[in-house]
Design a protein around this motif. Structure first.
Motif, mmCIF file in Angstrom:
data_model
loop_
_atom_site.group_PDB
_atom_site.id
_atom_site.type_symbol
_atom_site.label_atom_id
_atom_site.label_comp_id
_atom_site.label_asym_id
_atom_site.label_seq_id
_atom_site.Cartn_x
_atom_site.Cartn_y
_atom_site.Cartn_z
ATOM 1 N N ALA A 1 0.753 -1.296 -0.172
ATOM 2 C CA ALA A 1 -0.016 0.054 0.331
ATOM 3 C C ALA A 1 0.808 1.094 -0.283
ATOM 4 C CB ALA A 1 -1.152 0.062 1.503
ATOM 5 N N ILE A 2 0.533 2.363 -0.448
ATOM 6 C CA ILE A 2 1.478 3.554 -1.028
ATOM 7 C C ILE A 2 0.848 4.525 -0.866
ATOM 8 C CG2 ILE A 2 2.412 5.258 -2.622
ATOM 9 C CD1 ILE A 2 2.692 2.830 -4.502
ATOM 10 N N VAL A 3 1.261 5.100 0.057
ATOM 11 C CA VAL A 3 0.545 7.037 0.383
ATOM 12 C C VAL A 3 1.751 7.543 -0.060
ATOM 13 C CG1 VAL A 3 0.663 8.552 2.537
ATOM 14 C CG2 VAL A 3 -0.152 6.011 2.405
ATOM 15 N N THR B 1 -0.899 -3.920 -11.206
ATOM 16 C CA THR B 1 -2.249 -3.614 -11.275
ATOM 17 C C THR B 1 -2.501 -3.013 -10.392
ATOM 18 O OG1 THR B 1 -3.702 -5.264 -12.662
ATOM 19 C CG2 THR B 1 -5.423 -3.723 -10.786
ATOM 20 N N ALA B 2 -2.952 -1.278 -9.652
ATOM 21 C CA ALA B 2 -3.277 -0.489 -8.993
ATOM 22 C C ALA B 2 -4.424 0.045 -8.685
ATOM 23 C CB ALA B 2 -2.007 0.320 -9.138
ATOM 24 N N ARG B 3 -4.996 0.614 -7.546
ATOM 25 C CA ARG B 3 -6.421 1.288 -7.345
ATOM 26 C C ARG B 3 -5.991 2.537 -6.423
ATOM 27 N NH1 ARG B 3 -7.829 -1.664 -10.536
ATOM 28 N NH2 ARG B 3 -8.828 -2.758 -10.740
ATOM 29 N N VAL B 4 -6.691 3.763 -7.048
ATOM 30 C CA VAL B 4 -6.341 4.553 -6.075
ATOM 31 C C VAL B 4 -7.847 5.065 -5.133
ATOM 32 C CG1 VAL B 4 -5.693 7.373 -6.088
ATOM 33 C CG2 VAL B 4 -5.160 5.781 -7.736
ATOM 34 N N MET B 5 -7.462 5.360 -3.333
ATOM 35 C CA MET B 5 -8.620 5.277 -3.299
ATOM 36 C C MET B 5 -8.136 6.711 -2.388
ATOM 37 S SD MET B 5 -9.233 1.360 -1.455
ATOM 38 C CE MET B 5 -10.925 0.983 -1.013
ATOM 39 N N SER B 6 -9.705 7.646 -1.774
ATOM 40 C CA SER B 6 -8.859 8.877 -1.374
ATOM 41 C C SER B 6 -9.905 9.102 -0.128
ATOM 42 C CB SER B 6 -10.197 9.948 -2.662
ATOM 43 O OG SER B 6 -9.552 11.423 -1.656
ATOM 44 N N ALA B 7 -9.517 10.169 -0.164
ATOM 45 C CA ALA B 7 -9.820 10.243 1.938
ATOM 46 C C ALA B 7 -10.452 11.488 1.750
ATOM 47 C CB ALA B 7 -8.560 10.748 2.999
ATOM 48 N N ILE B 8 -10.803 12.204 0.529
ATOM 49 C CA ILE B 8 -11.489 13.683 0.235
ATOM 50 C C ILE B 8 -12.539 12.845 -0.714
ATOM 51 C CG2 ILE B 8 -10.674 14.791 1.989
ATOM 52 C CD1 ILE B 8 -9.255 16.016 -0.985
ATOM 53 N N GLY B 9 -13.382 12.938 -0.796
ATOM 54 C CA GLY B 9 -14.726 12.569 -1.625
ATOM 55 C C GLY B 9 -14.517 13.749 -2.425
ATOM 56 N N LYS C 1 -12.941 -2.507 1.545
ATOM 57 C CA LYS C 1 -11.810 -2.721 0.550
ATOM 58 C C LYS C 1 -11.206 -2.703 -0.316
ATOM 59 C CE LYS C 1 -14.504 -2.552 -3.965
ATOM 60 N NZ LYS C 1 -14.836 -1.446 -4.797
ATOM 61 N N ALA C 2 -9.779 -1.470 0.510
ATOM 62 C CA ALA C 2 -8.669 -2.008 0.471
ATOM 63 C C ALA C 2 -8.148 -3.078 0.596
ATOM 64 C CB ALA C 2 -8.244 -0.133 1.186
ATOM 65 N N LEU D 1 -5.657 -5.468 -1.394
ATOM 66 C CA LEU D 1 -4.411 -6.002 -1.200
ATOM 67 C C LEU D 1 -4.287 -7.736 -1.050
ATOM 68 C CD1 LEU D 1 -3.576 -3.534 1.420
ATOM 69 C CD2 LEU D 1 -2.388 -3.492 0.002
ATOM 70 N N GLU D 2 -5.131 -8.565 -0.185
ATOM 71 C CA GLU D 2 -5.937 -9.949 -0.541
ATOM 72 C C GLU D 2 -5.478 -10.255 -2.063
ATOM 73 O OE1 GLU D 2 -8.533 -10.621 1.577
ATOM 74 O OE2 GLU D 2 -7.554 -10.061 3.283
ATOM 75 N N GLU D 3 -5.666 -9.534 -3.117
ATOM 76 C CA GLU D 3 -6.235 -9.651 -4.546
ATOM 77 C C GLU D 3 -4.467 -9.408 -5.235
ATOM 78 O OE1 GLU D 3 -10.911 -8.530 -5.302
ATOM 79 O OE2 GLU D 3 -8.999 -7.328 -6.065
ATOM 80 N N GLY D 4 -3.592 -8.757 -4.737
ATOM 81 C CA GLY D 4 -1.764 -8.628 -4.491
ATOM 82 C C GLY D 4 -2.175 -7.522 -5.876
ATOM 83 N N LYS D 5 -3.099 -6.422 -5.530
ATOM 84 C CA LYS D 5 -3.202 -5.177 -5.989
ATOM 85 C C LYS D 5 -2.519 -4.480 -5.497
ATOM 86 C CE LYS D 5 -7.677 -5.689 -8.518
ATOM 87 N NZ LYS D 5 -8.031 -6.595 -8.275
ATOM 88 N N VAL D 6 -1.982 -3.470 -5.824
ATOM 89 C CA VAL D 6 -1.060 -2.398 -5.269
ATOM 90 C C VAL D 6 -1.929 -1.465 -5.338
ATOM 91 C CG1 VAL D 6 0.735 -0.548 -5.851
ATOM 92 C CG2 VAL D 6 1.254 -2.467 -6.247
ATOM 93 N N VAL D 7 -2.596 -0.496 -3.233
ATOM 94 C CA VAL D 7 -3.340 0.632 -2.690
ATOM 95 C C VAL D 7 -2.588 1.462 -2.794
ATOM 96 C CG1 VAL D 7 -4.781 0.768 -2.143
ATOM 97 C CG2 VAL D 7 -4.359 -1.601 -2.230
ATOM 98 N N VAL D 8 -2.739 2.940 -3.544
ATOM 99 C CA VAL D 8 -2.359 4.352 -3.176
ATOM 100 C C VAL D 8 -3.515 5.132 -2.467
ATOM 101 C CG1 VAL D 8 -1.472 5.891 -4.128
ATOM 102 C CG2 VAL D 8 -1.187 4.115 -5.182
ATOM 103 N N PHE D 9 -3.236 5.164 -1.244
ATOM 104 C CA PHE D 9 -4.178 6.125 -0.187
ATOM 105 C C PHE D 9 -3.942 7.324 -1.120
ATOM 106 C CE2 PHE D 9 -3.506 2.122 2.459
ATOM 107 C CZ PHE D 9 -4.383 1.920 1.852
ATOM 108 N N ALA D 10 -5.033 8.158 -1.753
ATOM 109 C CA ALA D 10 -5.113 9.135 -1.811
ATOM 110 C C ALA D 10 -5.345 10.334 -0.905
ATOM 111 C CB ALA D 10 -5.487 9.812 -3.219
#
Ligand SMILES: Nc1ncnc2c1ncn2[C@@H]1O[C@H](COP(=O)(O)OP(=O)(O)O)[C@@H](O)[C@H]1O
Ligand SMILES: O=c1ccn([C@@H]2O[C@H](COP(=O)(O)OP(=O)(O)O)[C@@H](O)[C@H]2O)c(=O)[nH]1
Length: 238
Positions: free
Chosen positions: A49-51, A98-106, A118-119, A123-132
């Motif tokens: 997971a990336i910030v 495969t990466a997914r971006v998820m935002s802390a603001i709407g 969801k995050a 991660l369990e699916e092996g996708k990289v999650v980017v926390f925006a």
């Protein structure tokens, strides 16, 4: 083959480092190099997971924000991290990650909102999650967002990839004689006011017993060495 030292990590990438040698913004060669490092680690099977920060575009406390309402400036900083997150995810896509971006603001039309289960699923699916968008709150930093999300996802360690190669006795950019620690406790880092990370981030990690490794984002292979548990950077621990 030796195995990685961690199964799940939270990587904090410096926003400012994305500028490379430019004065502002996202340097193409720099982001490609960073993503190549990330790919190397993702291929080891480490859940990642990336910030990412926003200092290359806007910082709430920057001189350019002087005279602005602090909270407004901080929201601008959070939006800057959304831009960096999109650039990062796109650069990853280009090399087959495969990466997914998820935002802390709407900001739904642009990226999906942060939803913890969801995050975890990604991660369990092996996708990289980017926390925006950092923590989604003004008066915080993306270092604190890294500590927060790292705790939430049960990361074993926060990896802070920054412009210096570890934690020094003083800011190495200001004091030539500063010495590098191979490890230091949270309490010592806080008591000595070491500015490599903010005290809020240190305190949160300390309370959650979540260690932090500080290392260089510019040194080739440093991220992989850290993930393999090799001697690199500084470990901040309880
Ligand atoms: N004791 C210290 N050890 C290491 N770096 C320090 C220290 N004190 C201040 N710094 C500075 O902190 C910077 C990293 O923090 P920060 O500005 O939050 O970077 P980032 O863009 O990675 O979030 C380094 O570039 C370094 O100049
Ligand atoms: O939870 C957060 C995270 C970030 N920010 C704002 O976003 C800017 C960019 O993040 P940061 O300075 O941490 O980025 P980096 O140092 O990695 O470039 C900060 O200066 C703040 O203005 C914020 O208000 N709340």
């Amino acid at each position: 083959m030796t195995k990685p030292a961690y199964k799940r990590v939270l990587l904090k990438l410096s926003g400012e480092a994305l500028m490379g040698d430019d004065a502002f913004g996202i340097n193409r060669a720099t982001i490609e190099r960073m993503v190549a490092d990330v790919a190397e680690v993702a291929k080891l099977g480490v859940e990642l997971a990336i910030v990412i920060g926003g200092g290359n575009i806007f910082r709430g406390v920057a001189p350019g924000a002087q005279g602005m309402d602090r909270a407004t400036a901080d929201y601008m900083g959070m939006l800057a991290t959304v831009m960096n997150s999109l650039a990062l995810a796109d650069a990853m896509r280009q090399i087959g990650i495969t990466a997914r971006v998820m935002s802390a603001i709407g900001i739904e039309q642009v990226v999906e909102p942060y939803v913890r289960p969801k995050a975890l699923q990604y991660l369990e699916e092996g996708k990289v999650v980017v926390f925006a968008a950092g923590t989604g709150n003004p008066f915080f930093t993306t270092d604190t967002a890294a500590a927060l999300r790292g705790s939430e996802i049960g990361a074993e360690i926060v990896l802070k990839a920054t412009k210096v190669d570890g934690v020094y006795s003083a800011d190495p950019k200001k004091e030539a004689g500063a010495t590098l620690y191979s490890s230091i406790t949270f309490d010592e880092a806080i008591a000595k006011h070491l500015q490599v990370m903010d005290a809020t981030a240190f305190a949160l990690c300390r309370d959650q017993k979540l260690p932090i490794k500080v290392f260089s984002i510019v040194k080739p292979g440093a991220l992989k060495r850290v993930v393999m548990g090799e001697d690199e950077g500084t470990l901040v621990h309880v």
